[in-house]
Enzyme design. Structure first.
Site, PDB file in Angstrom:
ATOM      1  N   GLN A  60      40.414  56.127  55.953  1.00 58.96           N
ATOM      2  CA  GLN A  60      40.841  55.406  57.194  1.00 58.96           C
ATOM      3  C   GLN A  60      41.960  54.494  56.947  1.00 58.96           C
ATOM      4  OE1 GLN A  60      37.118  52.968  57.922  1.00 58.96           O
ATOM      5  NE2 GLN A  60      38.423  51.520  58.500  1.00 58.96           N
TER       6      GLN A  60
ATOM      7  N   CYS B  18      36.746  53.248  61.865  1.00 56.53           N
ATOM      8  CA  CYS B  18      35.690  53.771  61.288  1.00 56.53           C
ATOM      9  C   CYS B  18      34.719  54.236  62.359  1.00 56.53           C
ATOM     10  CB  CYS B  18      34.863  52.694  60.493  1.00 56.53           C
ATOM     11  SG  CYS B  18      34.528  51.055  61.401  1.00 56.53           S
TER      12      CYS B  18
ATOM     13  N   HIS C 186      30.790  47.610  61.063  1.00 59.33           N
ATOM     14  CA  HIS C 186      31.304  49.021  60.734  1.00 59.33           C
ATOM     15  C   HIS C 186      30.519  50.293  60.823  1.00 59.33           C
ATOM     16  CE1 HIS C 186      33.845  51.034  57.869  1.00 59.33           C
ATOM     17  NE2 HIS C 186      32.559  51.298  56.886  1.00 59.33           N
TER      18      HIS C 186
END
Length: 330
Positions: free
Chosen positions: A135, A141, A278
Site C-alpha cells: 500500500q 489497507c 488496520h
C-alpha cells in the site's frame, strides 16, 4: 550547544514514543554502522543534517523496543521483532501513515459452528489468493482487504484469479476517506448498494494516493458484490474458521501497533484488541502444531513479516483479529 543539551533537545522531539530514548554516551561505532546498513538496505538516504539525526534517534529507539518485545516472546514459535522498513519511523508516524482503518461495530455471530473442519486450511493451496501487495505511504489497507476478499471469492467461484483495482475502491468509495483511512464494512456496503463492478487492476492501476473516481458503464467487465456479512467472532474463533472454509478469505480489522517491528513467527503477545486500526485478509489457519494460528495476508510488501504474511495465535482474540470480520458473497 553542548552534547548533553543537544541530546535533551532531540529527546523532547521524540517524547511521544512509548519507549523513551536513554541519553547516555554510545562509545561503540556499531550503532552508526548498523544505521548505515539499515539506510542502504531500505534505500532511505538522507543528507547528514537534523533530519538524519532524528531518524538515527528513532532507529536507536527501535532497537530498545525490539529488545523489550523479544524479552517477553520466549515460547517456541513466538513472534520475533527487529529491524525492518519501518525502523526509522517514530511510532506516531507509523500509526499516522499505515494504521488508518476505521473499525465499525459488528454484531456478535449467532450462527452454528461448522462441523468436521480440517486441522489445517490455506486458500493459497487452491490457487485463489493473489500475491502480496504494498500500500506504500497511503492509509489504504481497508481497500486492499476488501479487494483481496472479492478477487479470491470470484476465483473460488470458478473464474480465473485476477487482481482487481484497489485504486478504484480508494477513489470511489465515498463513505471512506481514501488514503486518510476507511472501513472495510463501509466499502463493502458501498459495493453492495451501488452494484459497481470492481475492474481489473490493469485498467485502473494503484497510485498510492487518492485520486478522482473513474466511472465505467454498467456493461463494462468487472466483479460486483451481491452481499456480505460482518460479524464479531470474539470467543468464537472456531466458528470463524468455519466461515473462512465455507465462504473464502475474510476481511478483518486488527490492532497492528506492534506490527511496526514484526519479523516473523506467531504473535501471541503485545497485541491488544482495544484499538482496531488496520485491515487485513485472513486466508487460512493451522491448528496442527503446539500453537494454532491464523494465516493473514498484509499489504506492506513481501519484505515485511513472513514474506508479507503475519501469523496470529488462534484463541483469546489476539490483535482483535475476531472483532470485525467480513465474508463476501458474489
Amino acid at each position: 550547544m553542548r552534547g548533553d543539551q543537544l541530546c535533551a533537545v532531540f529527546v523532547a522531539t521524540v517524547s511521544t514514543l512509548v519507549f523513551p530514548l536513554r541519553c547516555q554516551e554510545r562509545s561503540s561505532d556499531d550503532s552508526r554502522t548498523d544505521f548505515g546498513s539499515f539506510r542502504e538496505q531500505i534505500h532511505r538516504l538522507h543528507e547528514v543534517n537534523s533530519e538524519e539525526f532524528i531518524r538515527h534517534l528513532y532507529f536507536q529507539n527501535s532497537t530498545e523496543r525490539h529488545a523489550y518485545l523479544n524479552s517477553i516472546s520466549t515460547t517456541p514459535h513466538s513472534a520475533k521483532y527487529g529491524t525492518n522498513q519501518f525502523s526509522n519511523l517514530s511510532q506516531k508516524e507509523f500509526r499516522e501513515l499505515y494504521l488508518r482503518t476505521i473499525s465499525d461495530k459488528a454484531p456478535l455471530f449467532s450462527g452454528l459452528k461448522t462441523e468436521g473442519l480440517p486441522a489445517k486450511f490455506d486458500w493459497r493451496d487452491k490457487g485463489v489468493v493473489a500475491p502480496v501487495q504494498n500500500q506504500e505511504a497511503c492509509g489504504s489497507c481497508w481497500a486492499f482487504s476488501v479487494v483481496g476478499a472479492v478477487q479470491s471469492v470470484h476465483a473460488i467461484g470458478g473464474s480465473q484469479l485476477e487482481q482487481l483495482s484497489v485504486q478504484q475502491v480508494l477513489d470511489c468509495s465515498f463513505q471512506n476517506e481514501g488514503c486518510n483511512g476507511g472501513s472495510p464494512v463501509r466499502a463493502l456496503n458501498w459495493l453492495k448498494q451501488t452494484r459497481i463492478k470492481v475492474v481489473p487492476q490493469s485498467e485502473y492501476s494503484y497510485k498510492a494516493k487518492t485520486g478522482i473516481c473513474h466511472f465505467f458503464s454498467q456493461s463494462h467487465g468487472g466483479v460486483a458484490v451481491k452481499n456480505f456479512a460482518a460479524h464479531d467472532f470474539s470467543g468464537q474463533e472456531e466458528a470463524m474458521m468455519g466461515q473462512l472454509v465455507e465462504h473464502g478469505p475474510l476481511a478483518a480489522v486488527v490492532d497492528a501497533v506492534s506490527w511496526q517491528d514484526y519479523l516473523g513467527g506467531i504473535i501471541q503477545h503485545h497485541c491488544s484488541s482495544h484499538w482496531s486500526n488496520h485491515a487485513v485478509l485472513v486466508i487460512g489457519y493451522d491448528t496442527t502444531g503446539d500453537i494454532p494460528y491464523w494465516i493473514v495476508q498484509n499489504s506492506w510488501g513481501t519484505t515485511w513479516g513472513n514474506e508479507g504474511y503475519v501469523y496470529i495465535k488462534i484463541g483469546g482474540n489476539v490483535c482483535g483479529v475476531a472483532d470485525t470480520v467480513a465474508a463476501v458473497y458474489l
